[in-house]
Design a protein around this motif. Structure first.
Motif, PDB file in Angstrom:
ATOM      1  N   ARG A 116      25.780  -2.144  59.802  1.00 16.11           N
ATOM      2  CA  ARG A 116      25.046  -3.349  60.205  1.00 16.11           C
ATOM      3  C   ARG A 116      25.994  -4.396  60.778  1.00 16.11           C
ATOM      4  N   LEU A 117      27.179  -4.510  60.185  1.00 17.63           N
ATOM      5  CA  LEU A 117      28.154  -5.472  60.708  1.00 17.63           C
ATOM      6  C   LEU A 117      28.627  -5.044  62.094  1.00 17.63           C
ATOM      7  N   PRO A 142      28.323 -12.933  53.405  1.00 19.20           N
ATOM      8  CA  PRO A 142      27.364 -11.905  52.997  1.00 19.20           C
ATOM      9  C   PRO A 142      27.275 -10.774  54.014  1.00 19.20           C
ATOM     10  N   ASN A 143      26.665  -9.670  53.593  1.00 19.17           N
ATOM     11  CA  ASN A 143      26.368  -8.586  54.522  1.00 19.17           C
ATOM     12  C   ASN A 143      25.227  -9.019  55.433  1.00 19.17           C
ATOM     13  N   PRO A 144      25.174  -8.487  56.659  1.00 17.80           N
ATOM     14  CA  PRO A 144      24.067  -8.826  57.555  1.00 17.80           C
ATOM     15  C   PRO A 144      22.918  -7.829  57.445  1.00 17.80           C
ATOM     16  N   ILE A 145      21.784  -8.191  57.999  1.00 22.02           N
ATOM     17  CA  ILE A 145      20.646  -7.281  58.068  1.00 22.02           C
ATOM     18  C   ILE A 145      19.903  -7.543  59.380  1.00 22.02           C
ATOM     19  N   ALA A 173      14.401  -5.890  50.684  1.00 20.95           N
ATOM     20  CA  ALA A 173      13.090  -6.235  50.132  1.00 20.95           C
ATOM     21  C   ALA A 173      12.671  -7.638  50.561  1.00 20.95           C
ATOM     22  N   MET A 174      13.590  -8.591  50.429  1.00 23.60           N
ATOM     23  CA  MET A 174      13.269  -9.969  50.798  1.00 23.60           C
ATOM     24  C   MET A 174      12.945 -10.084  52.282  1.00 23.60           C
ATOM     25  N   ALA A 175      13.673  -9.354  53.126  1.00 23.89           N
ATOM     26  CA  ALA A 175      13.412  -9.388  54.566  1.00 23.89           C
ATOM     27  C   ALA A 175      12.007  -8.901  54.891  1.00 23.89           C
ATOM     28  N   CYS A 176      11.479  -8.009  54.042  1.00 22.90           N
ATOM     29  CA  CYS A 176      10.122  -7.486  54.225  1.00 22.90           C
ATOM     30  C   CYS A 176       9.081  -8.336  53.502  1.00 22.90           C
ATOM     31  N   GLY A 177       9.497  -9.479  52.964  1.00 19.87           N
ATOM     32  CA  GLY A 177       8.562 -10.392  52.304  1.00 19.87           C
ATOM     33  C   GLY A 177       8.170  -9.957  50.910  1.00 19.87           C
ATOM     34  N   LYS A 227       2.090 -15.152  47.982  1.00 17.10           N
ATOM     35  CA  LYS A 227       2.235 -15.638  49.353  1.00 17.10           C
ATOM     36  C   LYS A 227       3.414 -16.590  49.526  1.00 17.10           C
ATOM     37  N   PRO A 228       3.548 -17.641  48.683  1.00 12.50           N
ATOM     38  CA  PRO A 228       4.707 -18.536  48.849  1.00 12.50           C
ATOM     39  C   PRO A 228       6.034 -17.845  48.575  1.00 12.50           C
ATOM     40  N   LEU A 229       6.063 -16.945  47.600  1.00 12.29           N
ATOM     41  CA  LEU A 229       7.299 -16.213  47.322  1.00 12.29           C
ATOM     42  C   LEU A 229       7.704 -15.355  48.512  1.00 12.29           C
ATOM     43  N   ALA A 230       6.735 -14.682  49.120  1.00  8.46           N
ATOM     44  CA  ALA A 230       7.009 -13.822  50.266  1.00  8.46           C
ATOM     45  C   ALA A 230       7.568 -14.627  51.437  1.00  8.46           C
ATOM     46  N   LYS A 231       6.953 -15.773  51.722  1.00  5.94           N
ATOM     47  CA  LYS A 231       7.427 -16.617  52.829  1.00  5.94           C
ATOM     48  C   LYS A 231       8.839 -17.122  52.565  1.00  5.94           C
ATOM     49  N   ASN A 232       9.091 -17.571  51.340  1.00  2.94           N
ATOM     50  CA  ASN A 232      10.418 -18.085  51.004  1.00  2.94           C
ATOM     51  C   ASN A 232      11.484 -16.992  51.108  1.00  2.94           C
ATOM     52  N   ALA A 233      11.125 -15.772  50.716  1.00  2.00           N
ATOM     53  CA  ALA A 233      12.081 -14.664  50.778  1.00  2.00           C
ATOM     54  C   ALA A 233      12.474 -14.376  52.217  1.00  2.00           C
ATOM     55  N   VAL A 234      11.489 -14.305  53.111  1.00  3.10           N
ATOM     56  CA  VAL A 234      11.776 -14.043  54.527  1.00  3.10           C
ATOM     57  C   VAL A 234      12.616 -15.172  55.121  1.00  3.10           C
ATOM     58  N   ASP A 235      12.278 -16.411  54.805  1.00  5.00           N
ATOM     59  CA  ASP A 235      13.036 -17.562  55.320  1.00  5.00           C
ATOM     60  C   ASP A 235      14.487 -17.504  54.858  1.00  5.00           C
ATOM     61  N   LYS A 236      14.700 -17.130  53.595  1.00  9.20           N
ATOM     62  CA  LYS A 236      16.063 -17.067  53.048  1.00  9.20           C
ATOM     63  C   LYS A 236      16.903 -16.036  53.814  1.00  9.20           C
ATOM     64  N   VAL A 237      16.336 -14.877  54.063  1.00  9.16           N
ATOM     65  CA  VAL A 237      17.071 -13.824  54.772  1.00  9.16           C
ATOM     66  C   VAL A 237      17.387 -14.249  56.198  1.00  9.16           C
ATOM     67  N   GLN A 238      16.424 -14.798  56.893  1.00  9.33           N
ATOM     68  CA  GLN A 238      16.652 -15.192  58.284  1.00  9.33           C
ATOM     69  C   GLN A 238      17.702 -16.289  58.403  1.00  9.33           C
ATOM     70  N   HIS A 239      17.759 -17.155  57.411  1.00 13.63           N
ATOM     71  CA  HIS A 239      18.719 -18.264  57.457  1.00 13.63           C
ATOM     72  C   HIS A 239      20.127 -17.820  57.045  1.00 13.63           C
ATOM     73  N   CYS A 240      20.228 -16.943  56.043  1.00 13.70           N
ATOM     74  CA  CYS A 240      21.531 -16.624  55.458  1.00 13.70           C
ATOM     75  C   CYS A 240      22.110 -15.273  55.879  1.00 13.70           C
ATOM     76  N   TYR A 241      21.252 -14.292  56.144  1.00 10.18           N
ATOM     77  CA  TYR A 241      21.737 -12.923  56.299  1.00 10.18           C
ATOM     78  C   TYR A 241      21.449 -12.302  57.658  1.00 10.18           C
ATOM     79  N   SER A 242      20.978 -13.056  58.612  1.00  6.19           N
ATOM     80  CA  SER A 242      20.690 -12.491  59.932  1.00  6.19           C
ATOM     81  C   SER A 242      21.986 -12.024  60.596  1.00  6.19           C
ATOM     82  N   GLU A 243      21.849 -11.109  61.552  1.00  5.65           N
ATOM     83  CA  GLU A 243      23.027 -10.562  62.227  1.00  5.65           C
ATOM     84  C   GLU A 243      23.884 -11.665  62.853  1.00  5.65           C
ATOM     85  N   ARG A 244      23.266 -12.576  63.553  1.00  4.93           N
ATOM     86  CA  ARG A 244      24.028 -13.611  64.245  1.00  4.93           C
ATOM     87  C   ARG A 244      24.752 -14.531  63.257  1.00  4.93           C
TER      88      ARG A 244
END
Length: 424
Positions: A21-22, A214-217, A336-340, A386-403
């Motif tokens: 992934r890196l 962190p590792n990327p995804i 898992a978090m990336a998938c909500g 629903k709120p947990l799923a949204k927060n999980a996706v937001d966390k991944v996109q902010h902290c672990y995205s490839e860029r």
């Protein structure tokens, strides 16, 4: 910039997944990156094999044999120890010679020996080493399990017969490692702040810098999709709640299956109707050995390497549970978090850095099956999902995205190259 990532396997294991992934993240963000592996498993052109297969196999077997003898011909702990007394010289490959930066990842089990590490450092090329566990900071173990000897010097190793001695195998390997890293500049990177703090205490790292990245995804692959459709493709029940457990080897004691079984038993003891509404999906090797021990209907899915199927597995779940007893930054929680999918795990290692308590999941007290059961039940409440799923996706996109991750590594590489030029 030309970066060569060194990892034992192309696909097998968490470090291999993270290294791939890196590599992709770097290539997508202006850096020419490739991997050099001992075990090549695909026809991917950016991943190159090294050495002849028989030589790699010999190095692996020789290291295991030497460890086996030190364990007095007992298999216990055989694969918890790495001595790096045999390996392959990668410095003569064209990939090594062409690289501007050498990026070490997980290099154990007969791939790169201690002599090989010395040759890499002697080449004068900048070296970045991502720690996927504690082995670079200890003598022979990958996880310290509470031992603090590595903070001064390894000896009396608990993995050796009788608890080792003052001059046991760990002490001898420690001295060799110390002679290699002493007065050398290596930029170490830990995948979690927890591992960073552990590594900074090592007697081997007194003059080394340890960063935390962190590792990327790939969030274009791992993303939420229709739950009902995912379940249909996997032949999982569509009208029930699904608790998911994922591990490369489900029976690995470190992944905490014992506590998972105990927690699900407590759930059914407290409410017998749970058996009618809830099932467990198990992704990973040896899942069929565990299925019969669970109080809930279980669906062992086996070991899967196809990302499309893995994404379906995550999207089919209502909660992902990983009660690891010691872990760095598990790819599975990130996936898992990336998938909500909200996650539940113990307050150990890098897990509480990923799961924000009652925001993206539930962080249970360490080795506490009661609290683990409480967390699973809490996440499964309809109002939370629903709120947990949204927060999980937001966390991944902010902290672990490839860029996000690639940019941090590019800064590390640039600094390492600049330091090398300055030292010259």
């Amino acid at each position: 910039m030309n970066v060569l990532i060194i990892n034992t396997s192309e696909k097998n294991g968490g470090a291999a997944v993270a290294s791939n992934r890196l590599m992709n993240a770097l290539n997508n963000n202006g850096v020419k990156a490739r991997m050099l592996v001992r075990d090549k498993e695909t026809d991917e052109i950016t991943v190159a094999p090294v050495g002849r297969p028989w030589r790699a196999q010999w190095a692996f077997l020789w290291e295991r044999l030497c460890i086996f003898l030190h364990l007095h011909l007992k298999r216990e702990h055989l694969f918890e120890i790495d001595t790096a007394n045999a390996g392959i010289d990668i410095t003569q490959t064209r990939y090594f010679k062409e690289a501007d930066v050498i990026h070490l990842a997980w290099i154990n089990q007969g791939y790169i020996s201690l002599k090989g590490i010395r040759r890499i450092l002697d080449s004068g090329k900048p070296v970045v080493w991502t720690m996927h566990d504690m082995w670079p900071a200890t003598a022979i173990c990958h996880y310290t399990r509470g031992c603090r000897n590595y903070q001064s010097s390894c000896h009396d190793c608990r993995l050796l017969p009788g608890g080792g001695s003052r001059n046991d195998l760990s002490a001898k390997v420690w001295r060799k490692k110390h002679s290699i890293v002493h007065n050398r500049t290596i930029q170490f990177v830990a995948c979690s702040r927890w591992l960073q703090r552990q590594a900074e205490q090592s007697g081997l790292f007194r003059h080394q810098n340890v960063a935390a990245i962190p590792n990327p995804i790939n969030t274009h692959i791992f993303q939420p999709s229709d739950k009902a459709e995912a379940r249909k493709r996997l032949n999982l029940p569509t009208g029930k709640r699904i608790i998911l457990f994922v591990s490369q080897k489900v029976t690995d004691e470190r992944k905490g299956m014992k506590y998972f079984i105990e927690a699900t038993q407590k759930m059914t003891d407290a409410d017998p109707t749970v058996k009618d509404t809830t099932v467990v999906a198990i992704l990973g090797g040896h899942g069929e050995e565990i299925a019969g021990q669970l109080p809930l209907p279980a669906y062992p899915l086996g070991y899967v390497s196809d990302d499309r199927v893995i994404v379906d597995v995550y999207n089919s779940a209502d909660v992902f549970v990983l009660p690891s007893l010691e872990d760095n930054l598990p790819n599975t929680i990130m996936e898992a978090m990336a998938c909500g999918v909200p996650c539940v795990g113990f307050n150990v290692g890098g897990i509480p850095e990923m799961i924000e308590h009652k925001k993206t999941g539930y962080v249970a007290k360490e080795r506490d099956a009661d609290d683990l059961a409480k967390g699973i039940n809490w996440v499964l409440e309809p109002a939370q999902r629903k709120p947990l799923a949204k927060n999980a996706v937001d966390k991944v996109q902010h902290c672990y995205s490839e860029r996000a991750v690639a940019m941090q590594y590019i800064d590390i590489y640039t600094d390492a190259m600049a330091q090398r030029r300055y030292n010259i």
